[in-house]
Motif scaffolding. Structure first.
Motif, short mmCIF file in Angstrom:
data_model
loop_
_atom_site.label_atom_id
_atom_site.label_comp_id
_atom_site.label_asym_id
_atom_site.label_seq_id
_atom_site.Cartn_x
_atom_site.Cartn_y
_atom_site.Cartn_z
N GLN A 238 47.72 58.43 45.24
CA GLN A 238 48.48 57.88 46.37
C GLN A 238 49.64 57.07 45.83
O GLN A 238 49.45 56.12 45.07
CB GLN A 238 47.59 57.01 47.23
N TYR A 239 50.84 57.45 46.23
CA TYR A 239 52.05 56.73 45.87
C TYR A 239 52.18 55.54 46.80
O TYR A 239 51.99 55.66 48.01
CB TYR A 239 53.26 57.66 46.02
N ASP B 154 51.39 62.96 44.85
CA ASP B 154 51.06 62.70 46.25
C ASP B 154 51.73 63.75 47.15
O ASP B 154 51.07 64.38 47.99
CB ASP B 154 51.50 61.29 46.64
#
Length: 141
Positions: A73-74, A66
């Motif tokens: 997406q973290y 990310d």
């Protein structure tokens, strides 16, 4: 012409995951930050529940992907002040600035192991260093 993202220059998710695998195992073995740490929280974390390491490797890989501009997406298990913040996950570990620096050195060694070019290595380490204040927030000063 647009320059490739750091994510692309690192080789994508699989290459990042390989570095994180190496790095995570090295941190656990590290005498300052891992199983032999003088910090009881880090020592306990590194020895008492090794079954959580695969999940940590996954989360670290997502974070690097990310922050490097990848499509992943973290999402923190314990959200901090922003979506890539790390203070909540690290506060109880009481990580000192010196231990943080040793972990950063371990990351540098892992990047070297995989022969990551200096410009990309520098960018990864700078992104990591940018979160030093969050990671060391729980350290009693």
């Amino acid at each position: 012409m647009t320059q490739a993202s750091l994510y692309e220059r690192l080789g994508g998710a699989f290459a990042i995951a390989a570095v994180i695998e190496h790095f995570s195992d090295a941190v656990v073995r590290n005498r300052i930050a891992g199983q032999e740490s003088e910090n009881p929280e880090l020592r306990e974390w590194s020895t008492d529940d090794p079954g959580r390491l695969p999940g940590l490797k996954f989360m670290r890989t997502l974070w690097v992907c990310d922050i490097a501009g990848g499509p992943q997406q973290y999402a923190a298990t314990k959200p901090g002040h922003d979506r890539l913040a790390l203070e909540e996950a690290h506060r109880r570990l009481k990580i000192s600035p010196a231990v943080f620096d040793e972990v950063a050195a371990e990351l540098a060694r892992s990047l070297d192991f995989f022969k990551v070019p200096e410009p990309e290595k520098g960018e990864v380490l700078a992104a990591f260093a940018a979160h030093k204040g969050e990671v060391t927030e729980g350290y009693p000063r």
